[in-house]
Design an enzyme around this catalytic site. Structure first.
Site, mmCIF file in Angstrom:
data_model
loop_
_atom_site.group_PDB
_atom_site.id
_atom_site.type_symbol
_atom_site.label_atom_id
_atom_site.label_comp_id
_atom_site.label_asym_id
_atom_site.label_seq_id
_atom_site.Cartn_x
_atom_site.Cartn_y
_atom_site.Cartn_z
ATOM 1 N N SER A 145 0.837 -1.024 -0.043
ATOM 2 C CA SER A 145 -0.202 -0.123 -0.101
ATOM 3 C C SER A 145 0.905 1.100 -0.064
ATOM 4 O O SER A 145 1.823 1.476 -1.038
ATOM 5 C CB SER A 145 -0.832 0.009 1.155
ATOM 6 O OG SER A 145 -2.014 1.052 1.064
ATOM 7 N N ASP A 302 -10.258 -3.347 -4.982
ATOM 8 C CA ASP A 302 -9.255 -2.531 -4.502
ATOM 9 C C ASP A 302 -8.972 -1.358 -5.442
ATOM 10 O O ASP A 302 -8.755 -1.428 -6.583
ATOM 11 C CB ASP A 302 -7.928 -3.334 -4.383
ATOM 12 C CG ASP A 302 -6.945 -2.202 -3.746
ATOM 13 O OD1 ASP A 302 -7.346 -1.006 -3.356
ATOM 14 O OD2 ASP A 302 -5.900 -2.880 -3.825
ATOM 15 N N HIS A 332 -8.241 -5.063 -0.621
ATOM 16 C CA HIS A 332 -6.971 -4.227 -0.245
ATOM 17 C C HIS A 332 -6.544 -4.507 1.114
ATOM 18 O O HIS A 332 -7.376 -4.750 2.143
ATOM 19 C CB HIS A 332 -7.296 -2.597 -0.544
ATOM 20 C CG HIS A 332 -5.895 -1.693 -0.046
ATOM 21 N ND1 HIS A 332 -5.015 -1.642 -0.921
ATOM 22 C CD2 HIS A 332 -5.595 -1.197 1.111
ATOM 23 C CE1 HIS A 332 -4.140 -0.761 -0.589
ATOM 24 N NE2 HIS A 332 -4.441 -0.517 0.875
#
Length: 362
Positions: A145, A302, A332
């Site tokens: 991320s 995501d 995610h």
């Protein structure tokens, strides 16, 4: 409007912080006696995971890991990332360096990037690698991320520094956030209300990272900051043209959102929107061509799916060997959720695939 955005983000952060603190009370999972030490690399705190030494063993492989959390949450010391790094160290028989970069609101861009870069460069020094018995030719830089954002930016910068004697062999990016140019890619449109990371929350993470004002959120959401009349954005448009970078299965029937007239002042207020250190997908082809062999993990559910896929395609076009590892049923952040009561199959599945790639290529 500003207050509403603030309250929504605050609620999201409170919930995530609660989850992180709850998980942090859970027992660490590892079957090996991994040595864990906290150190400081060029002013940046790190946590180092070392597998036990074996009698006639040669030098070990290594991974520099940069955790996610929107540049504002989590820590190398929380259970979620502690478990991930311990399992990596054990599975790969590798030294894992987890970077404890400073977070929003203590600092904003570019400090997180500088922390990650300083810690990585310090570790890459031959004498430091020797101290940890690490093979200089077998080092990966990785992150998930926002940590994937920092890992990509760090690798790009390292590729430009001529005096380095040791360079990463690999980069491994897990559902990375790589661009703030277009908040209407197919995955942003498809997953705009997806739990864990809705589109408006991701936009607010960017605003916080850039120390901006939530009043700009709607302008960003409709791409007013990269409208056709915003001169500074024009030269970057081809580098993020998802209509040519994404496969049909990702594009589906979504249409580009390109404003003819927008608000150039947004880029003046938030110049980092077009700063490659914050937005690695804006890098030129020459920089991309210097990147190491790359792994990109993406999840269908995501908003950031297309960031990773576009980066993989641009790297591939630049001649870099790339593995795009896409998971149709995953979401995610799933890879760190592998411990009861959130031992999701999605977490185990993605983590195993990621570690397998590292094992085969590092």
């Amino acid at each position: 409007c500003h207050l509403i955005h603030y309250l929504r983000l605050s609620h999201h952060l409170i919930v995530l912080n609660y989850l992180i603190c709850t998980f942090d009370k859970l027992k660490d999972v590892s079957s090996e006696d991994i040595k864990i030490t906290d150190a400081v690399f060029d002013g940046v705190e790190v946590r180092v995971f070392e597998p036990p030494a074996k009698g006639d063993e040669s030098l070990k492989r290594s991974v520099v890991y940069i955790h996610g959390g929107g540049w504002a949450l989590a820590s190398a010391r929380t259970s979620l990332y502690n478990n991930l790094c311990r399992i990596m160290a054990e599975s790969l028989n590798a030294v894992v360096v987890s970077v404890e970069y400073r977070l929003v609101p203590e600092v904003c861009f570019p400090e997180q990037y500088h922390d990650a870069l300083r810690a990585t460069k310090h570790f890459l020094q031959p004498d430091v690698l020797a101290e940890y018995s690490v093979d200089p030719s077998r080092i990966a830089v990785s992150g998930d991320s926002a940590g994937g954002n920092l890992a990509a930016a760090v690798c790009q910068q390292l590729s430009k520094e001529e005096n380095l004697t040791v360079r990463p062999k690999l980069q491994a990016l897990i559902y990375p956030v790589l661009q703030a140019f277009d908040f209407n890619t197919p995955s942003y449109q498809q997953n705009m209300n997806m739990p864990v990371l809705p589109r408006d929350v991701m936009i607010n993470y960017w605003i916080d990272y850039f120390n901006g004002n939530y009043a700009l959120a709607h302008e960003l959401l409709i791409n007013n900051h990269t409208a056709l009349n915003v001169g500074r954005a024009l030269s970057f448009r081809a580098r993020l043209n998802w209509t040519s970078l994404l496969p049909p299965s990702f594009k589906k029937n979504y249409k580009p959102v390109v404003q003819s007239t927008g608000t150039a002042a947004i880029v003046e207020q938030l110049p980092a929107l077009l700063d490659v250190r914050a937005v690695p997908l804006l890098a030129d082809d020459a920089t991309l061509a210097r990147q190491p062999r790359t792994y990109v993990l993406t999840c269908e559910n995501d908003v950031l799916r297309d960031d990773g896929a576009m980066y993989a395609k641009r790297l591939e076009r630049a001649g870099v060997p790339v593995t795009l590892d896409h998971f149709h049923d995953c979401f995610h952040g799933c890879m760190i959720f592998t411990v009861w009561p959130t031992d999701f199959s999605a977490g185990v599945q993605t983590r195993n695939s990621y570690i397998k790639w590292l094992d085969e290529n590092l």
